[in-house]
Design a protein around this motif. Structure first.
Motif, PDB file in Angstrom:
ATOM      1  N   THR A 152       0.851  -1.189   0.000  1.00 28.98           N
ATOM      2  CA  THR A 152       0.000   0.000   0.000  1.00 28.98           C
ATOM      3  C   THR A 152       0.886   1.238   0.000  1.00 28.98           C
ATOM      4  O   THR A 152       2.080   1.158   0.302  1.00 28.98           O
ATOM      5  CB  THR A 152      -0.924   0.017   1.236  1.00 28.98           C
ATOM      6  N   ASN A 153       0.301   2.348  -0.340  1.00 25.79           N
ATOM      7  CA  ASN A 153       1.026   3.611  -0.364  1.00 25.79           C
ATOM      8  C   ASN A 153       0.913   4.270   1.010  1.00 25.79           C
ATOM      9  O   ASN A 153      -0.169   4.722   1.402  1.00 25.79           O
ATOM     10  CB  ASN A 153       0.444   4.525  -1.446  1.00 25.79           C
ATOM     11  N   LEU A 154       2.010   4.341   1.728  1.00 24.87           N
ATOM     12  CA  LEU A 154       1.965   4.903   3.080  1.00 24.87           C
ATOM     13  C   LEU A 154       1.665   6.395   3.086  1.00 24.87           C
ATOM     14  O   LEU A 154       1.376   6.954   4.149  1.00 24.87           O
ATOM     15  CB  LEU A 154       3.293   4.633   3.801  1.00 24.87           C
ATOM     16  N   SER A 155       1.718   7.033   1.951  1.00 18.60           N
ATOM     17  CA  SER A 155       1.413   8.466   1.902  1.00 18.60           C
ATOM     18  C   SER A 155      -0.032   8.755   2.301  1.00 18.60           C
ATOM     19  O   SER A 155      -0.374   9.897   2.615  1.00 18.60           O
ATOM     20  CB  SER A 155       1.669   9.005   0.487  1.00 18.60           C
ATOM     21  N   HIS A 156      -0.878   7.713   2.303  1.00 22.40           N
ATOM     22  CA  HIS A 156      -2.275   7.896   2.705  1.00 22.40           C
ATOM     23  C   HIS A 156      -2.465   7.779   4.217  1.00 22.40           C
ATOM     24  O   HIS A 156      -3.599   7.825   4.704  1.00 22.40           O
ATOM     25  CB  HIS A 156      -3.162   6.836   2.035  1.00 22.40           C
ATOM     26  N   PHE A 157      -1.367   7.617   4.956  1.00 23.70           N
ATOM     27  CA  PHE A 157      -1.500   7.308   6.388  1.00 23.70           C
ATOM     28  C   PHE A 157      -0.751   8.314   7.267  1.00 23.70           C
ATOM     29  O   PHE A 157      -0.281   7.977   8.337  1.00 23.70           O
ATOM     30  CB  PHE A 157      -1.005   5.891   6.660  1.00 23.70           C
TER      31      PHE A 157
END
Length: 497
Positions: A168-173
């Motif tokens: 997953t893209n951690l930029s969403h967290f």
């Protein structure tokens, strides 16, 4: 051959600190929805809670993919203020607020008398799409020689494994993304005003929420403050200061100085000895007492002592653990290592999203040099330099690092012995706070409200909204435990002449 996966936990300990774009994430603000609540229970708390969830966009750029944000409400003892609630933010970063509901219920027990407590699993933690890396059991970690290979190479390898697993893209967290989730929960539950309570990293998300949704906040309490303009990598200095306080106090205390002479020198001798040659011994498992292998390195000693600094109960064991380890009796030290279970509950993927998107990108050359002067600062930077380029988390905008400007009444709490967020960090955070007061409990560690009368002060502050009238003299009462003079306790048994 020793399984290398144990390394990741150690590496994350070094980078652990036991903390989108503003305009882009504006689209996370959601249409108010009504939450469906169901009765639920959580570990360590006999009370019946009410649980639910809201759906939020995973990405600010694409509303098609959703993420469920789970929350729990600890009901007030008496519903005196039904339109208000206390919103509690967990620490870490990476801690599930719901999993530590019992802790919040205890710390906020006075405030809870007439207001609900809301606990939200921040995205990436608990039930809100948990981002957790694989970790080895304690036996494998004990047997692993974490001094054998370069930290940079291991960190890269283990990060790549975790990235592949999470996919997953951690930029969403990030913190910015999470702030909108908390607001969505408030809207779904229908509270008009919130009283914020943040601890440790939770103070950062609380400040971000205050910046974005000031109309929803009646008051804020920040306990163990992380300033918006401070990198969590700076924690190394606080660790050293907190440990030095033990060395100084022991030297100034008659019984301790007699029982453990030159304690600081003993500590350095132990580290030097283990740096040259780690100790390989058989020890009883700290919980099951089954015989297991231990490769004791200076990294493990430093990490165990570091975590012991958070609690007065374990601080009291530090002189004994150091002294006995120098005599090659490692059992007291193993006891401290065995109690180090908090990291296992942290969502390390979410933790990486925060530190790689918010703390690592803004490090200046001057800060790198300064923070690297400490052992843990150097290890954290080295670990983040290895892992963050792999995670590729989008860096927050520079405006994220601006100190919070607010008129919201804000109470800031600091412990004088805090090994994570020293009092000067709170002073840094409040430079643009118009109605703020900073209280310091000189002999408290991390989390003042949990170990002093500050829990009552927080309740009084929430009830009346007044800062100047708070009588903080009770914070002078010490909670320090006497040092253990032997494995049996703090009583020094003197031999008969």
């Amino acid at each position: 051959m020793t399984n290398n996966r144990g390394r990741i936990r150690t590496l994350f300990r070094h980078s652990f600190i036991a903390l989108g774009l503003l305009s882009a994430f504006a689209s996370y603000a959601t249409t108010p929805e009504t939450a469906e609540l169901t009765p639920c229970y959580t570990k360590g708390l006999p009370d019946r809670l009410m649980c639910g969830s809201v759906e939020q966009p995973l990405s600010a750029k694409d509303n098609n993919e959703k993420i469920s944000i789970h929350f729990a409400v600890i009901p007030a003892i008496k519903q005196v203020h039904p339109s208000e609630a206390i919103l509690a933010f967990a620490g870490g970063p990476g801690q599930s607020a719901i999993e530590v509901a019992a802790v919040f219920a205890r710390v906020l027990r006075y405030a809870r008398e007439d207001r609900d407590i809301i606990l939200v699993d921040q995205r990436g933690t608990g039930k809100s799409t948990l981002l957790q890396c694989d970790m080895d059991p304690l036996e494998a970690q004990f047997a692993f020689n974490d001094d054998a290979l370069p930290i940079f190479e291991y960190s890269r390898a283990e990060t790549q494994k975790c990235k592949t697993k999470l996919n997953t893209n951690l930029s969403h967290f990030t913190t910015v993304a999470a702030a909108s989730d908390f607001e969505a929960v408030r809207l779904a539950l229908g509270y008009q005003k919130l009283h914020l309570f943040g601890a440790s990293y939770g103070t950062r998300i609380a400040q971000e929420y205050m910046r974005r949704y000031p109309q929803a906040v009646a008051s804020a309490t920040l306990d163990g403050v992380v300033p918006m303009q401070q990198s969590l990598v700076a924690i190394g200095e606080a660790i050293d200061d907190s440990l030095q306080a033990i060395f100084t106090d022991c030297a100034d205390t008659t019984d301790c100085s007699q029982q453990y002479p030159q304690l600081e020198q003993q500590y350095q001798t132990l580290l030097t000895k283990l740096e040259v040659q780690p100790a390989s011994v058989q020890i009883p498992h700290p919980r099951t007492h089954r015989s297991i292998s231990l490769v004791l390195t200076q990294n493990k000693v430093r990490s165990a002592i570091r975590m012991a600094l958070y609690s007065h109960t374990t601080r009291a064991l530090v002189p004994l653990a150091i002294s006995e380890a120098n005599r090659e009796n490692y059992l007291p030290l193993v006891g401290l290592m065995g109690s180090d279970t908090a990291f296992g509950s942290l969502a390390m993927g979410m933790h990486s999203a925060i530190v790689c998107g918010e703390d690592w990108p803004a490090l200046t050359a001057e800060e790198r040099a300064r923070f690297s002067a400490t052992y843990f600062g150097r290890m954290m930077i080295e670990s983040l330099d290895a892992s963050c380029p792999i995670w590729q988390v989008d860096a927050v905008e520079k405006s994220f690092y601006q100190p919070l400007t607010t008129e919201i009444p804000t109470l800031l709490l600091s412990g004088g012995l805090d090994p994570a967020t020293p009092p000067e960090w709170a002073e840094l955070a409040m430079v643009n706070m118009e109605h703020a007061r900073h209280l310091i409990a000189a002999e408290a560690t991390h989390g003042v409200a949990a170990q002093s009368c500050a829990d009552k002060l927080v309740a009084e502050f929430i009830d009346h909204g007044e800062l100047k009238t708070l009588d903080a003299s009770c914070l002078d009462k010490t909670a320090v435990r006497r040092y253990f003079m032997n494995p049996n306790g703090p009583v020094l048994v003197k031999e008969e002449p």
